[in-house]
Write a protein that holds these residues in place. Structure first.
Motif, PDB file in Angstrom:
ATOM      1  N   UNK A 135       0.817  -1.213   0.000  1.00 31.26           N
ATOM      2  CA  UNK A 135       0.000   0.000   0.000  1.00 31.26           C
ATOM      3  C   UNK A 135       0.853   1.267   0.000  1.00 31.26           C
ATOM      4  N   UNK A 136       0.251   2.342  -0.460  1.00 28.85           N
ATOM      5  CA  UNK A 136       0.870   3.667  -0.402  1.00 28.85           C
ATOM      6  C   UNK A 136       0.386   4.329   0.888  1.00 28.85           C
ATOM      7  N   UNK A 137       1.119   4.091   1.967  1.00 30.42           N
ATOM      8  CA  UNK A 137       0.691   4.550   3.295  1.00 30.42           C
ATOM      9  C   UNK A 137       1.025   6.019   3.498  1.00 30.42           C
ATOM     10  N   UNK A 138       0.180   6.686   4.265  1.00 26.78           N
ATOM     11  CA  UNK A 138       0.476   8.058   4.647  1.00 26.78           C
ATOM     12  C   UNK A 138       1.489   8.074   5.782  1.00 26.78           C
ATOM     13  N   UNK A 139       2.150   9.202   5.946  1.00 26.66           N
ATOM     14  CA  UNK A 139       3.224   9.310   6.927  1.00 26.66           C
ATOM     15  C   UNK A 139       2.699   9.271   8.363  1.00 26.66           C
ATOM     16  N   UNK A 174      -4.902 -10.388  -6.520  1.00 28.93           N
ATOM     17  CA  UNK A 174      -3.552 -10.195  -5.981  1.00 28.93           C
ATOM     18  C   UNK A 174      -3.644 -10.213  -4.459  1.00 28.93           C
ATOM     19  N   UNK A 175      -2.495 -10.306  -3.809  1.00 28.23           N
ATOM     20  CA  UNK A 175      -2.463 -10.196  -2.356  1.00 28.23           C
ATOM     21  C   UNK A 175      -2.093  -8.771  -1.977  1.00 28.23           C
ATOM     22  N   UNK A 176      -2.752  -8.253  -0.944  1.00 31.01           N
ATOM     23  CA  UNK A 176      -2.539  -6.866  -0.513  1.00 31.01           C
ATOM     24  C   UNK A 176      -1.941  -6.858   0.882  1.00 31.01           C
ATOM     25  N   UNK A 177      -0.835  -6.127   1.015  1.00 28.30           N
ATOM     26  CA  UNK A 177      -0.145  -6.051   2.306  1.00 28.30           C
ATOM     27  C   UNK A 177      -0.084  -4.592   2.760  1.00 28.30           C
ATOM     28  N   UNK A 178      -0.892  -4.200   3.745  1.00 25.27           N
ATOM     29  CA  UNK A 178      -0.832  -2.826   4.248  1.00 25.27           C
ATOM     30  C   UNK A 178       0.457  -2.581   5.028  1.00 25.27           C
ATOM     31  N   UNK A 179       0.826  -1.325   5.099  1.00 20.64           N
ATOM     32  CA  UNK A 179       1.957  -0.920   5.940  1.00 20.64           C
ATOM     33  C   UNK A 179       1.641  -1.267   7.397  1.00 20.64           C
ATOM     34  N   UNK A 180       2.656  -1.620   8.215  1.00 24.90           N
ATOM     35  CA  UNK A 180       2.403  -1.966   9.625  1.00 24.90           C
ATOM     36  C   UNK A 180       1.656  -0.895  10.410  1.00 24.90           C
ATOM     37  N   UNK A 201       0.761 -12.586   6.339  1.00 25.11           N
ATOM     38  CA  UNK A 201       1.837 -13.515   6.677  1.00 25.11           C
ATOM     39  C   UNK A 201       3.087 -12.747   7.096  1.00 25.11           C
ATOM     40  N   UNK A 202       4.020 -13.444   7.687  1.00 28.69           N
ATOM     41  CA  UNK A 202       5.336 -12.876   7.971  1.00 28.69           C
ATOM     42  C   UNK A 202       5.912 -12.340   6.667  1.00 28.69           C
ATOM     43  N   UNK A 203       6.573 -11.175   6.716  1.00 30.46           N
ATOM     44  CA  UNK A 203       7.038 -10.515   5.499  1.00 30.46           C
ATOM     45  C   UNK A 203       7.926 -11.426   4.653  1.00 30.46           C
ATOM     46  N   UNK A 215       4.664  -1.678  -5.620  1.00 31.60           N
ATOM     47  CA  UNK A 215       4.387  -0.778  -4.520  1.00 31.60           C
ATOM     48  C   UNK A 215       5.134   0.535  -4.643  1.00 31.60           C
ATOM     49  N   UNK A 216       5.002   1.396  -3.645  1.00 32.36           N
ATOM     50  CA  UNK A 216       5.663   2.707  -3.658  1.00 32.36           C
ATOM     51  C   UNK A 216       7.108   2.598  -3.170  1.00 32.36           C
ATOM     52  N   UNK A 217       7.772   3.743  -3.043  1.00 35.60           N
ATOM     53  CA  UNK A 217       9.124   3.753  -2.484  1.00 35.60           C
ATOM     54  C   UNK A 217       9.049   3.206  -1.069  1.00 35.60           C
ATOM     55  N   UNK A 218       9.899   2.228  -0.774  1.00 36.10           N
ATOM     56  CA  UNK A 218       9.801   1.524   0.501  1.00 36.10           C
ATOM     57  C   UNK A 218      11.038   0.667   0.712  1.00 36.10           C
ATOM     58  N   UNK A 219      11.377   0.423   1.971  1.00 33.86           N
ATOM     59  CA  UNK A 219      12.467  -0.498   2.274  1.00 33.86           C
ATOM     60  C   UNK A 219      12.116  -1.911   1.819  1.00 33.86           C
ATOM     61  N   UNK A 220      10.846  -2.173   1.587  1.00 34.54           N
ATOM     62  CA  UNK A 220      10.428  -3.488   1.090  1.00 34.54           C
ATOM     63  C   UNK A 220      11.088  -3.800  -0.251  1.00 34.54           C
TER      64      UNK A 220
END
Length: 300
Positions: A135-139, A174-180, A201-203, A215-220
């Motif tokens: 997801x594209x999470x807000x700050x 698709x599978x959707x994984x929200x930001x923590x 699931x576990x990342x 996804x967006x810019x992310x450490x993922x």
């Protein structure tokens, strides 16, 4: 203080009574730091109350403050943030180069690598059979000195945009994984729940079960490459701003063709159709291998 910050209303938090409690805590904490002869402070964020007050004290007693980036790829840059610490510890040289491009002082950065991302991947999967969406999470706070005025609704529009593109390729779900920091129950009120299936699931397991991540810019991005799956970076741009109203900064600027970035639906289609991958040699730039934190012995 922690209880009050979590459970009190705003009027109490700006009251003289609460400020008096904070001042007393500040006095006792400073005495504790001096009595125990602490030589340095290491924090992983500089926005929390306890991190801020500890940083203030260490600056006053003239001991170094290290900001240890918990994330691997920064999305925002505000030059004034470099005043908050003496040193910034980061995973790789590429991030440092991007910070310097944005006006930061290169001498304040230390490159550490990471205890998990300690080997370079040899290849990465790219197919549409098991797609994971981030997801594209807000700050949750304004990362810049001036608020961007973002809207939560844009996080939903981001997903509908991806869905539109993937359906054109015949993808049914698709599978959707929200930001923590996010709650999936909020998302499912607005999204197509037959297309987006919740991934909790576990990342690492989630990534290993995926053949492509979007996804967006992310450490993922680093997590994905480490687990041998390609990450398609999708950051829609409107009037030279991201979908959440923030400026376009490296590595989102599209100037490095080793790092394919889609700024609109047509560009996303091209990357998927041509299976453009993030070049594997970029990994070592974002995550130094092997890990090395020997600089601490020299600076403390």
């Amino acid at each position: 203080i922690q209880y009050k910050l979590r459970h009190s209303d705003f009027n109490y938090l700006i009251s003289d009574d609460f400020i008096q409690i904070i001042n007393q805590y500040y006095i006792e904490l400073k005495l504790n730091f001096i009595t125990n002869s602490y030589q340095a402070l290491i924090v992983q964020n500089y926005n929390g109350f306890f991190e801020k007050i500890s940083t203030k004290i260490f600056r006053e007693i003239k001991k170094p403050v290290f900001f240890w980036h918990h994330g691997g790829i920064p999305a925002n840059y505000c030059v004034k943030h470099q005043e908050r610490a003496d040193y910034f510890v980061i995973m790789g040289k590429r991030q440092v180069d991007d910070y310097v491009k944005m006006g930061y002082d290169k001498s304040k950065f230390l490159i550490s690598g990471h205890p998990i991302y300690n080997r370079e991947p040899k290849n990465s999967k790219f197919s549409l059979s098991q797609i994971l969406i981030i997801t594209k999470a807000q700050e949750g706070y304004s990362p810049l000195e001036i608020s961007s005025g973002d809207s939560r609704g844009n996080s939903i529009l981001y997903l509908y945009s991806i869905q539109k593109v993937l359906k054109s390729f015949g993808v049914n779900n698709v599978r959707l994984r929200p930001h923590p920091s996010e709650n999936y129950n909020w998302y499912k009120k607005f999204i197509d729940n037959s297309f987006f299936l919740h991934d909790d699931a576990d990342l690492e397991k989630s990534l290993k079960n995926s053949t492509l991540v979007i996804g967006p810019i992310s450490t993922t991005i680093i997590d994905s490459l480490y687990n041998k799956v390609n990450y398609v970076l999708y950051e829609p741009v409107f009037n030279n701003k991201t979908i959440l109203g923030l400026p376009i900064t490296p590595p989102l600027d599209g100037k490095d063709n080793r790092f394919p970035t889609a700024h609109n639906e047509e560009e996303l289609k091209i990357i998927i159709k041509e299976k453009r991958k993030i070049t594997k040699d970029i990994y070592s730039e974002f995550a130094k291998t092997p890990r090395d934190i020997s600089f601490l012995k020299k600076l403390i």
